[in-house]
Design a protein around this motif. Structure first.
Motif, PDB file in Angstrom:
ATOM      1  N   TYR A 529       0.821  -1.211   0.000  1.00  0.00           N
ATOM      2  CA  TYR A 529       0.000   0.000   0.000  1.00  0.00           C
ATOM      3  C   TYR A 529       0.858   1.266   0.000  1.00  0.00           C
ATOM      4  N   TRP A 530       2.088   1.188   0.464  1.00  0.00           N
ATOM      5  CA  TRP A 530       2.967   2.354   0.514  1.00  0.00           C
ATOM      6  C   TRP A 530       3.572   2.685  -0.849  1.00  0.00           C
ATOM      7  N   SER A 532       3.667   3.870  -4.572  1.00  0.00           N
ATOM      8  CA  SER A 532       2.870   4.858  -5.318  1.00  0.00           C
ATOM      9  C   SER A 532       2.127   4.231  -6.490  1.00  0.00           C
ATOM     10  N   GLN A 535      -0.925   2.598  -5.152  1.00  0.00           N
ATOM     11  CA  GLN A 535      -1.902   3.631  -4.818  1.00  0.00           C
ATOM     12  C   GLN A 535      -2.635   4.121  -6.069  1.00  0.00           C
ATOM     13  N   ARG A 539      -6.677   3.845  -6.977  1.00  0.00           N
ATOM     14  CA  ARG A 539      -7.470   5.014  -7.371  1.00  0.00           C
ATOM     15  C   ARG A 539      -8.177   4.777  -8.701  1.00  0.00           C
ATOM     16  N   GLU A 552      -7.782   5.897   1.385  1.00  0.00           N
ATOM     17  CA  GLU A 552      -7.832   7.315   1.030  1.00  0.00           C
ATOM     18  C   GLU A 552      -7.778   8.187   2.277  1.00  0.00           C
ATOM     19  N   TYR A 554      -6.390   7.425   5.063  1.00  0.00           N
ATOM     20  CA  TYR A 554      -5.037   7.351   5.619  1.00  0.00           C
ATOM     21  C   TYR A 554      -4.064   8.215   4.817  1.00  0.00           C
ATOM     22  N   TYR A 555      -4.182   8.159   3.480  1.00  0.00           N
ATOM     23  CA  TYR A 555      -3.316   9.027   2.654  1.00  0.00           C
ATOM     24  C   TYR A 555      -3.569  10.497   2.981  1.00  0.00           C
ATOM     25  N   GLN A 556      -4.817  10.852   3.179  1.00  0.00           N
ATOM     26  CA  GLN A 556      -5.163  12.240   3.513  1.00  0.00           C
ATOM     27  C   GLN A 556      -4.618  12.609   4.893  1.00  0.00           C
ATOM     28  N   LYS A 559      -0.950  13.263   4.624  1.00  0.00           N
ATOM     29  CA  LYS A 559      -0.687  14.524   3.944  1.00  0.00           C
ATOM     30  C   LYS A 559      -0.917  15.713   4.876  1.00  0.00           C
ATOM     31  N   ASN A 566       6.911   6.120   3.264  1.00  0.00           N
ATOM     32  CA  ASN A 566       7.187   5.567   1.940  1.00  0.00           C
ATOM     33  C   ASN A 566       7.710   4.141   1.980  1.00  0.00           C
ATOM     34  N   PHE A 571       4.874   2.865   7.168  1.00  0.00           N
ATOM     35  CA  PHE A 571       3.465   2.869   6.768  1.00  0.00           C
ATOM     36  C   PHE A 571       2.613   2.146   7.815  1.00  0.00           C
TER      37      PHE A 571
END
Length: 846
Positions: A529-530, A532, A535, A539, A552, A554-556, A559, A566, A571
């Motif tokens: 999942y880490w 890119s 990811q 998406r 999503e 978690y990514y948010q 950020k 990474n 992660f």
């Protein structure tokens, strides 16, 4: 037996012809002996079926049990959706998701749903007090279970030019109460009781809150409303039986009190009834469970059984009246039972194929199994029980007893001294019969109508062009309908039309059709999942959907928190120690499965939730979504499955329901081709194939235009259409191809006169018996009525309109029969001339 070779005919053709005649005469000889056996032992053949009916009929009453698993009946038995459900349940057990909003993703379980609908023009959001009162009343129910809710707005109007899609008003709100039963039998019973109380409460609340409309649904509602059809149809089936009895009795009557057979028409229908009762007894003895789709069996069996009854009556009328009644019974069997045996065999083959393991719908399989038993018993009861009744009626006729009052018919001199009404009641037809008529049965009103009026009209040269135009119109509409076939995966088509489930479904379709059901997206293998690229793949897969995704979120979170993750260790560490401990994200714990090897943790599986935007045709679009996502799970690097409980009913449903009719049609075609050069005449089989195909495609196209979907009921009706068409067209066609009249027109007249009465009697009784189904408030019976009405109508159209005209245009030719008769007449004239020359003083009257 001598077979003359036609000039120019190959030797192989002669052998095939010899073989056909040997087989035909062998079958006729067997049926003749069967008729003699029945006529010599009528009491035995009357008693054995009666004893069987009493034995198995009582067993049916004691062992009656309804089917309780609706999914087992109407959902495809072997589907990928069931495998996906098992995998999803093993990864994310229901008892571990008790705090999750969408815990019914594996199986609906026990639940109660209510839709609150505001009046037209009102805003449901302003009815908060009524909504809260309903909600509190549900939570405070007696024997209530721990539950949690999910809600959804319907008929939403957004604020114009609103960037964040703010809601201005809504017409309806749907609230779902999920019960936690954990699969325990005891808790499941408590849950069932709670659902019953829930439905009663909603009805009570509807009376208290007139400003709102409340529609309820529970997990058992579909089964209850499916079984409700049988309860509603009981009285209507009895009315249908009375109508068929009346029609059969009247159509078997004549003015001639000696040759009229009203009681035989009545007993013929009762014969079919007791055979159905016996078949039901055998079904329940073998641990069969009743379901509402079996409601069609009495109509299916009656349509085939009464055809044999009316054909035997017609065969009796065609026998010579001066023969002993036992010989007349044997001749009637020889004439009728060959074709009836063939059509009964085809019924058994087609429904036997429908009951094969290739059939993926359990309801269709159970129906076909029961139908096979009904056909076998139907055939046995017709030649035994009804044959015995025919023997007794023939004996009464031979001894000149009244067909109704069973008293001796007085002589003509005695009748002349009595009043007119007495002469009318006791007349045996001597007054109507002239010395030129050899067959007094020609006075039967249907035979008289066909012989004196209809046969001349339909073969009129000025009528034929209009019949051709009519058939072109029929074929055009049939073809148009065949291009618009739609599958009937919607289970509402099988429910009582005035039931709460149908009302709920219609409101839900109207106000909550903008979005699909919540679809579970399960990743069932370890994933980076880490990374890119992973990811980006996730998406892309979720693009076009509204996603409730821990990924999503978690990514948010990373950020916003400005945290870098990474690599695998960072992660998972941040995910476990920080993200999942936040109160607003704790509900995602049940969506991730961790495994620990030493000090290292891994994510071995996870799930997301997807919701698709849909239009009014919600079900069709959900099926399209399913068919698009599944191939991606094989082609992409991410291994996943998608599942929602509704997929169990939708998965390859169209293929599952069409397979039985395709197999049955292939079976009929195969049998007819294999017997192409063996039974009766090859051109007869060729015309039969064309006629059955035309009727089948006509029923299929017209029922589509009549808004009938391809569900399990319509498929069973299509299988029946194949056999019903053969049942009525085969005797007509084979009599035509074997006729020896000079022209095709005379041959078709002879065929209609011989079999038209039985066909018209049976189809009329069949169609009149369908009328009470119109008054059963059920979608299932509406579908049954439409399909069977089209079956009877299209068959009647072909037998009495299309075939009589088209057979006068196309082969088989009757010229060789004409040449044979001319040769015989010329030979007879030559013999007479020789006799005159040898005896010039002898006067010969020709």
């Amino acid at each position: 037996m001598c077979f003359l070779r036609r000039p120019g005919a190959p030797a192989s053709w002669i052998w095939w012809r010899m073989l056909r005649q040997v087989l035909r005469r062998g079958l006729q000889s067997f049926c003749h002996r069967l008729g003699l056996c029945v006529s010599r032992h009528p009491v035995f053949f009357l008693t054995v079926p009666a004893v069987l009916t009493i034995t198995f009929g009582l067993s049916a009453l004691n062992r009656f049990q309804p089917e309780g698993d609706l999914e087992r009946l109407v959902a495809p038995s072997h589907s990928l959706a069931k495998i996906e459900r098992s995998l999803a349940s093993s990864l994310f057990p229901l008892d571990q998701s008790k705090s999750q909003l969408y815990s019914d993703l594996h199986t609906p379980g026990r639940y109660g749903r209510v839709i609150l609908l505001s009046p037209t023009g009102d805003n449901i959001l302003l009815q908060a007090e009524g909504i809260l009162q309903t909600h509190r009343a549900v939570l405070e129910m007696k024997d209530g279970r721990n539950s949690f809710i999910g809600h959804q707005l319907g008929g939403v109007v957004e604020v114009p030019n609103s960037k964040d899609q703010r809601v201005k008003s809504a017409r309806a709100i749907q609230i779902t109460y999920y019960l936690q039963t954990y699969g325990s039998a005891t808790q499941d019973l408590i849950g069932e009781k709670w659902e019953n109380e829930f439905c009663k409460l909603i009805r009570k609340l509807q009376e208290e809150h007139q400003e709102l409309q409340l529609y309820s649904l529970a997990s058992f509602s579909l089964w209850r409303d499916f079984h409700k059809t049988s309860i509603l149809a009981r009285s209507k089936v009895l009315v249908s039986l009375v109508l068929i009895l009346t029609t059969a009795t009247l159509s078997s009557s004549m003015k001639d009190c000696l040759r009229s057979k009203p009681f035989l028409g009545l007993l013929g229908v009762l014969t079919v009834c007791i055979s159905i009762i016996t078949a039901a007894g055998i079904f329940f003895i073998t641990d069969g469970k009743y379901n509402s789709t079996l409601l069609g069996i009495p109509f299916f069996a009656m349509g085939h059984g009464t055809k044999g009854v009316f054909e035997l009556l017609s065969g009796w009328r065609r026998t010579k009246e001066n023969l002993p009644f036992k010989d007349r019974i044997a001749d009637a069997y020889s004439d009728v039972m060959v074709t009836y045996t063939m059509t009964s065999s085809l019924y058994f083959i087609t429904f036997g194929m429908g009951a094969s393991p290739f059939t993926n719908i359990e309801a269709v399989k159970v129906f076909c199994q029961n139908m096979c038993v009904s056909i076998l018993l139907n055939y046995f009861y017709i030649f035994s029980f009804f044959g015995s009744c025919l023997v007794f009626a023939g004996q009464l006729e031979q001894n000149r007893y009244h067909s109704i009052f069973c008293c001796k018919i007085p002589s003509a001199e005695y009748l002349d001294r009595k009043p007119v009404w007495f002469q009318t009641v006791m007349s045996d037809g001597h007054q109507q019969t002239s010395h030129h008529e050899t067959n007094p049965y020609q006075h039967h009103f249907i035979q008289h109508f066909l012989r004196e009026h209809y046969n001349e009209w339909i073969t009129n040269i000025y009528v034929k062009p209009f019949v051709v135009i009519l058939y072109l119109i029929y074929a055009s509409f049939s073809f148009m309908g065949c291009l618009q076939i739609s599958d009937g995966a919607n289970i509402i088509n099988l429910l009582a039309s005035d039931s709460p489930s149908v009302s709920y479904a219609m409101v839900q379709q109207k106000y909550f059709s903008n979005y699909s059901p919540v679809i579970g997206f399960y990743v069932y293998e370890p994933l980076e999942y880490w990374n890119s690229s992973v990811q980006d793949d996730l998406r892309r897969l979720c693009s076009g959907f509204t996603a409730v995704s821990w990924v999503e979120q978690y990514y948010q979170f990373l950020k916003v928190s400005n945290i870098s993750a990474n690599n695998k260790s960072d992660f998972i560490s941040v995910l476990q120690s920080s993200f999942l401990k936040k109160p607003e994200f704790q509900h995602f714990r049940n969506d991730i499965i961790f495994s620990k090897a030493g000090d290292e943790s891994n994510i071995i599986a996870s799930r997301l939730y997807l919701v698709a935007r849909t239009s009014r045709d919600k079900q069709k679009e959900v099926i399209e979504v399913l068919e698009k996502l599944r191939p991606l799970s094989l082609s992409k690097s991410i291994r996943f499955i998608v599942f929602n409980p509704s997929f169990v009913f939708m998965d390859h449903y169209s293929l599952s329901v069409t397979v039985p009719v395709l197999i049955a049609g292939f079976g009929v075609l195969l049998v007819l081709i294999l017997t192409f050069f063996l039974v009766i005449h090859p051109l007869g089989n060729f015309w039969l194939i064309l006629s059955v195909t035309s009727i089948e495609l006509g029923v299929l196209g017209l029922m589509t235009l009549w808004n009938v979907d391809m569900d399990c009921i319509s498929i069973l009706c299509l299988i029946y259409t194949l056999n019903f068409a053969i049942d009525h067209c085969a005797p007509l066609l084979f009599t035509f191809v074997l006729a020896t009249e000079h022209t095709r027109t005379q041959c078709i007249k002879s065929s209609l006169q011989e079999h038209g009465t039985a066909i018209l009697q049976n189809v009329t009784s069949f169609l009149i018996g369908l009328v009470p189904l119109l008054f059963v408030p059920s979608n299932l019976t509406f579908t049954l009525f439409k399909c069977l009405l089209l079956t009877g109508g299209c068959t009647l159209l072909h037998c009495f309109v299309i075939l009589p005209v088209f057979l006068t245009f196309f082969p088989p030719s009757k010229k060789h029969h004409k040449k044979k008769k001319r040769a015989k007449r010329k030979e007879r004239e030559e013999i007479e001339c020789i006799e005159i020359q040898e005896n010039p003083d002898h006067v010969t009257t020709v």
